[in-house]
Design an enzyme around this catalytic site. Structure first.
Site, PDB file in Angstrom:
ATOM      1  N   GLY A 165       0.846  -1.189   0.000  1.00  0.00           N
ATOM      2  CA  GLY A 165       0.000   0.000   0.000  1.00  0.00           C
ATOM      3  C   GLY A 165       0.878   1.235   0.000  1.00  0.00           C
ATOM      4  N   GLN A 181       3.260   9.914   1.943  1.00  0.00           N
ATOM      5  CA  GLN A 181       4.561   9.232   1.826  1.00  0.00           C
ATOM      6  C   GLN A 181       5.346   9.696   0.593  1.00  0.00           C
ATOM      7  OE1 GLN A 181       2.650   5.144   2.456  1.00  0.00           O
ATOM      8  NE2 GLN A 181       4.645   4.877   3.433  1.00  0.00           N
ATOM      9  N   CYS A 209       6.471  -0.575   7.113  1.00  0.00           N
ATOM     10  CA  CYS A 209       6.066   0.644   6.417  1.00  0.00           C
ATOM     11  C   CYS A 209       7.216   1.081   5.528  1.00  0.00           C
ATOM     12  CB  CYS A 209       5.742   1.740   7.429  1.00  0.00           C
ATOM     13  SG  CYS A 209       5.189   3.283   6.671  1.00  0.00           S
ATOM     14  N   LEU A 210       6.896   1.474   4.307  1.00  0.00           N
ATOM     15  CA  LEU A 210       7.935   1.919   3.371  1.00  0.00           C
ATOM     16  C   LEU A 210       8.634   3.187   3.884  1.00  0.00           C
ATOM     17  CD1 LEU A 210       6.052   1.296   0.005  1.00  0.00           C
ATOM     18  CD2 LEU A 210       7.932  -0.061   0.969  1.00  0.00           C
ATOM     19  N   HIS A 239      -3.859   0.904   7.979  1.00  0.00           N
ATOM     20  CA  HIS A 239      -2.486   1.452   8.010  1.00  0.00           C
ATOM     21  C   HIS A 239      -2.386   2.673   7.079  1.00  0.00           C
ATOM     22  CE1 HIS A 239       2.084   0.798   7.794  1.00  0.00           C
ATOM     23  NE2 HIS A 239       1.849   1.608   6.785  1.00  0.00           N
ATOM     24  N   GLU A 240      -2.944   2.554   5.864  1.00  0.00           N
ATOM     25  CA  GLU A 240      -2.879   3.686   4.913  1.00  0.00           C
ATOM     26  C   GLU A 240      -3.706   4.862   5.401  1.00  0.00           C
ATOM     27  OE1 GLU A 240      -0.559   3.324   3.069  1.00  0.00           O
ATOM     28  OE2 GLU A 240      -0.475   1.151   3.055  1.00  0.00           O
ATOM     29  N   HIS A 291      -1.997   6.992   7.870  1.00  0.00           N
ATOM     30  CA  HIS A 291      -1.046   7.944   7.268  1.00  0.00           C
ATOM     31  C   HIS A 291      -1.737   9.277   6.975  1.00  0.00           C
ATOM     32  CE1 HIS A 291       2.772   5.860   6.581  1.00  0.00           C
ATOM     33  NE2 HIS A 291       2.163   4.801   6.073  1.00  0.00           N
TER      34      HIS A 291
HETATM   35  O1  GNR Z   1       4.336  -2.701   2.235  1.00  0.00           O
HETATM   36  C1  GNR Z   1       3.725  -2.619   3.302  1.00  0.00           C
HETATM   37  N1  GNR Z   1       3.498  -3.734   4.025  1.00  0.00           N
HETATM   38  C2  GNR Z   1       2.675  -3.765   5.132  1.00  0.00           C
HETATM   39  C3  GNR Z   1       2.762  -4.879   5.968  1.00  0.00           C
HETATM   40  C4  GNR Z   1       1.961  -4.969   7.073  1.00  0.00           C
HETATM   41  C5  GNR Z   1       1.072  -3.975   7.360  1.00  0.00           C
HETATM   42  C6  GNR Z   1       0.990  -2.844   6.572  1.00  0.00           C
HETATM   43  C7  GNR Z   1       1.784  -2.748   5.455  1.00  0.00           C
HETATM   44  S1  GNR Z   1       1.674  -1.364   4.428  1.00  0.00           S
HETATM   45  C8  GNR Z   1       3.304  -1.288   3.811  1.00  0.00           C
HETATM   46  C9  GNR Z   1       3.449  -0.193   2.774  1.00  0.00           C
HETATM   47  C10 GNR Z   1       3.272   1.153   3.453  1.00  0.00           C
HETATM   48  O2  GNR Z   1       4.112   1.679   4.123  1.00  0.00           O
HETATM   49  N2  GNR Z   1       2.127   1.758   3.306  1.00  0.00           N
HETATM   50  O3  GNR Z   1       1.900   2.929   3.902  1.00  0.00           O
HETATM   51 NI    NI Z   2       3.095   2.923   5.696  1.00  0.00          NI
END
Ligand code: GNR
Ligand code: NI
Length: 177
Positions: free
Chosen positions: A46, A51, A94-95, A136-137, A140
């Site tokens: 995601g 980001q 998270c990236l 999670h997104e 953000h």
């Molecule tokens: O790539 C991603 N993997 C992930 C793994 C577990 C829970 C959430 C994520 S999202 C993350 C990509 C990201 O940072 N999205 O904001």
């Molecule tokens: Ni993230």
């Protein structure tokens, strides 16, 4: 389609609430397509607009983990309209916090209302990994990172390590220039 640079924490742009999108126009569609390219390139499950430095309420998700059968999703102004009492634990990454992982507990299922790339209002119900990623997104978009759901001690350890890595990387870039 372009691959955009991903902002690494700690960075004030990752801690700010984002503005709603007023109209889903070509600029928004281009950004969402670039966000998907960036997410697949990373690779990630995601990506949220902040980001890549855009403080707008836009997210993309694809939890299929299968390049041969992708299921890209693009959501504008997403909001949770229902969440289950049942909870689900998942080891999140998270990236914007590369190489750091921690278990996070969230509602197991959510119902999300959003605008699609044509500006049409839609709703989806998600569970398991898709529910984790959507939440999670959407965090953000409020300036919230997964480390804000774990202990302050663990959060500070991760953020200090990232700050140190960022300083080393910028020092190296200066030396190489
Ligand atoms: O790539 C991603 N993997 C992930 C793994 C577990 C829970 C959430 C994520 S999202 C993350 C990509 C990201 O940072 N999205 O904001
Ligand atoms: Ni993230």
């Amino acid at each position: 389609m372009a691959i955009l640079p991903i902002i690494i924490a700690p960075d004030p742009r990752l801690n700010q609430p984002c503005e709603p999108v007023e109209t889903v126009d070509d600029n928004v569609r281009r950004l969402m397509d670039d966000m998907l390219s960036t997410m697949y390139d990373a690779p990630g499950l995601g990506l949220a607009a902040p980001q890549v430095g855009v403080l707008k309420r836009i997210i993309v998700v694809d939890v299929s983990k299968n390049p041969d059968n992708p299921t890209p999703m693009q959501l504008v102004n997403p909001e949770i309209v229902w969440s289950s009492d049942e909870l689900f634990d998942y080891e999140e990454g998270c990236l914007s916090l590369p190489d750091h992982y921690a278990p996070v507990t969230r509602p197991a299922r959510v119902r999300v209302r959003y605008l699609d790339r044509t500006g049409t209002q839609c709703e989806i119900e998600a569970d398991r990994l898709l529910a984790v990623c959507l939440q999670h997104e959407m965090d953000h978009l409020e300036g919230v990172l997964f480390v804000d759901h774990i202990s302050k001690l663990k959060r500070n350890v991760i953020l200090r390590k990232l700050q140190k890595t960022k300083k080393q990387m910028s020092a190296k870039a200066m030396a190489d220039a």
